[in-house]
Write a protein that holds these residues in place. Structure first.
Motif, mmCIF file in Angstrom:
data_model
loop_
_atom_site.group_PDB
_atom_site.id
_atom_site.type_symbol
_atom_site.label_atom_id
_atom_site.label_comp_id
_atom_site.label_asym_id
_atom_site.label_seq_id
_atom_site.Cartn_x
_atom_site.Cartn_y
_atom_site.Cartn_z
ATOM 1 N N LEU A 23 -22.671 -24.076 41.102
ATOM 2 C CA LEU A 23 -23.782 -23.167 40.802
ATOM 3 C C LEU A 23 -23.873 -22.905 39.300
ATOM 4 O O LEU A 23 -24.983 -22.858 38.743
ATOM 5 C CB LEU A 23 -23.616 -21.851 41.565
ATOM 6 N N GLY A 24 -22.726 -22.755 38.649
ATOM 7 C CA GLY A 24 -22.726 -22.563 37.202
ATOM 8 C C GLY A 24 -23.332 -23.735 36.469
ATOM 9 O O GLY A 24 -24.093 -23.573 35.509
ATOM 10 N N LYS A 25 -23.019 -24.954 36.913
ATOM 11 C CA LYS A 25 -23.603 -26.150 36.307
ATOM 12 C C LYS A 25 -25.113 -26.149 36.494
ATOM 13 O O LYS A 25 -25.870 -26.468 35.583
ATOM 14 C CB LYS A 25 -22.994 -27.417 36.911
ATOM 15 N N THR A 26 -25.550 -25.711 37.668
ATOM 16 C CA THR A 26 -26.982 -25.628 37.938
ATOM 17 C C THR A 26 -27.648 -24.625 36.999
ATOM 18 O O THR A 26 -28.703 -24.898 36.429
ATOM 19 C CB THR A 26 -27.230 -25.225 39.406
ATOM 20 N N PHE A 27 -27.018 -23.459 36.824
ATOM 21 C CA PHE A 27 -27.572 -22.442 35.929
ATOM 22 C C PHE A 27 -27.662 -22.944 34.490
ATOM 23 O O PHE A 27 -28.578 -22.577 33.750
ATOM 24 C CB PHE A 27 -26.729 -21.168 35.963
ATOM 25 N N LEU A 28 -26.718 -23.768 34.067
ATOM 26 C CA LEU A 28 -26.715 -24.266 32.693
ATOM 27 C C LEU A 28 -27.843 -25.251 32.402
ATOM 28 O O LEU A 28 -28.148 -25.515 31.240
ATOM 29 C CB LEU A 28 -25.371 -24.909 32.371
ATOM 30 N N MET A 29 -28.454 -25.775 33.443
ATOM 31 C CA MET A 29 -29.547 -26.724 33.220
ATOM 32 C C MET A 29 -30.773 -26.042 32.624
ATOM 33 O O MET A 29 -31.522 -26.668 31.878
ATOM 34 C CB MET A 29 -29.906 -27.442 34.526
ATOM 35 N N ALA A 30 -30.992 -24.756 32.914
ATOM 36 C CA ALA A 30 -32.155 -24.048 32.357
ATOM 37 C C ALA A 30 -32.052 -23.925 30.837
ATOM 38 O O ALA A 30 -33.007 -24.273 30.125
ATOM 39 C CB ALA A 30 -32.319 -22.693 33.029
ATOM 40 N N PRO A 31 -30.914 -23.445 30.280
ATOM 41 C CA PRO A 31 -30.825 -23.414 28.816
ATOM 42 C C PRO A 31 -30.868 -24.811 28.188
ATOM 43 O O PRO A 31 -31.347 -24.974 27.069
ATOM 44 C CB PRO A 31 -29.482 -22.751 28.532
ATOM 45 N N LEU A 32 -30.385 -25.806 28.915
ATOM 46 C CA LEU A 32 -30.447 -27.168 28.399
ATOM 47 C C LEU A 32 -31.899 -27.618 28.267
ATOM 48 O O LEU A 32 -32.267 -28.304 27.313
ATOM 49 C CB LEU A 32 -29.657 -28.127 29.305
ATOM 50 N N VAL A 62 -27.230 -28.168 45.602
ATOM 51 C CA VAL A 62 -26.098 -27.257 45.436
ATOM 52 C C VAL A 62 -26.204 -26.050 46.358
ATOM 53 O O VAL A 62 -25.209 -25.650 46.979
ATOM 54 C CB VAL A 62 -25.937 -26.844 43.952
ATOM 55 N N VAL A 63 -27.370 -25.468 46.464
ATOM 56 C CA VAL A 63 -27.529 -24.288 47.334
ATOM 57 C C VAL A 63 -27.206 -24.647 48.790
ATOM 58 O O VAL A 63 -26.414 -23.950 49.429
ATOM 59 C CB VAL A 63 -28.922 -23.665 47.168
ATOM 60 N N LEU A 68 -23.590 -24.656 53.552
ATOM 61 C CA LEU A 68 -22.865 -25.528 54.476
ATOM 62 C C LEU A 68 -21.363 -25.347 54.308
ATOM 63 O O LEU A 68 -20.618 -25.330 55.296
ATOM 64 C CB LEU A 68 -23.255 -26.987 54.251
ATOM 65 N N GLY A 69 -20.908 -25.182 53.080
ATOM 66 C CA GLY A 69 -19.490 -24.947 52.831
ATOM 67 C C GLY A 69 -18.990 -23.694 53.532
ATOM 68 O O GLY A 69 -17.881 -23.677 54.079
ATOM 69 N N LEU A 70 -19.794 -22.648 53.551
ATOM 70 C CA LEU A 70 -19.410 -21.419 54.261
ATOM 71 C C LEU A 70 -19.280 -21.667 55.762
ATOM 72 O O LEU A 70 -18.328 -21.199 56.401
ATOM 73 C CB LEU A 70 -20.420 -20.309 53.990
ATOM 74 N N LEU A 71 -20.223 -22.418 56.320
ATOM 75 C CA LEU A 71 -20.144 -22.755 57.750
ATOM 76 C C LEU A 71 -18.913 -23.616 58.025
ATOM 77 O O LEU A 71 -18.202 -23.409 59.011
ATOM 78 C CB LEU A 71 -21.413 -23.477 58.194
ATOM 79 N N LEU A 117 -24.292 -36.306 48.827
ATOM 80 C CA LEU A 117 -24.937 -36.132 50.126
ATOM 81 C C LEU A 117 -23.985 -36.511 51.258
ATOM 82 O O LEU A 117 -23.933 -35.835 52.291
ATOM 83 C CB LEU A 117 -26.209 -36.979 50.190
ATOM 84 N N SER A 118 -23.205 -37.551 51.046
ATOM 85 C CA SER A 118 -22.245 -37.986 52.072
ATOM 86 C C SER A 118 -21.179 -36.931 52.331
ATOM 87 O O SER A 118 -20.773 -36.723 53.476
ATOM 88 C CB SER A 118 -21.582 -39.298 51.658
ATOM 89 N N THR A 119 -20.735 -36.249 51.274
ATOM 90 C CA THR A 119 -19.748 -35.194 51.500
ATOM 91 C C THR A 119 -20.353 -34.066 52.317
ATOM 92 O O THR A 119 -19.689 -33.496 53.182
ATOM 93 C CB THR A 119 -19.177 -34.640 50.175
ATOM 94 N N CYS A 120 -21.619 -33.771 52.062
ATOM 95 C CA CYS A 120 -22.291 -32.727 52.855
ATOM 96 C C CYS A 120 -22.437 -33.166 54.310
ATOM 97 O O CYS A 120 -22.212 -32.366 55.227
ATOM 98 C CB CYS A 120 -23.650 -32.381 52.253
#
Length: 132
Positions: A23-32, A62-63, A68-71, A117-120
């Motif tokens: 999620l942090g990596k995703t957030f960093l894309m906006a300032p980039l 990521v979301v 899915l990780g929680l489940l 995607l495969s890991t998901c």
């Protein structure tokens, strides 16, 4: 029966770490995006479009991974297997964004996307199997 959603649970603490990093990596894309707009002095240009595309792709992947990780964690998976799912997913997302932004298009971007995607799908299959 104790809750799986405690930091004493290795799988959950791994998800907290790797999900937060993703999620942090995703957030960093906006300032980039802003950085490239300023660097090229243009609101719309190919580099900005690539960063925005990578950011959009992160949001789409990521979301759902975190949910899915929680489940998945709720099924009490093997902590080592869970850890490797989370690590591989994060690595694939970092690689995907780097490849997307750096203009190295295909097939590397596709491969990194499919790995994540495969890991998901693996977590999804194990989650469904655990409740059937």
């Amino acid at each position: 029966m104790s809750s799986p959603f405690t930091l004493d649970n290795e799988s959950f603490s791994s998800l907290v770490l790797y999900g937060s990093l993703a999620l942090g990596k995703t957030f960093l894309m906006a300032p980039l995006t802003g950085y490239y707009r300023k660097k090229y002095r243009s609101y719309v240009n190919p580099q900005v479009d690539r960063v925005r595309g990578a950011h959009s792709n992160d949001v789409e992947n990521v979301v759902p991974f975190v949910v899915l990780g929680l489940l998945y964690v709720a099924t009490n998976p093997n902590p080592t297997v869970a850890l490797w799912h989370f690590r591989v997913f994060l690595a694939s997302r970092i690689a995907h964004s780097y490849i997307y932004v750096s203009s190295n298009r295909q097939p590397h971007r596709f491969i990194s996307f499919v790995v994540g995607l495969s890991t998901c799908f693996s977590m999804l299959a194990q989650t469904i199997r655990a409740v059937l």
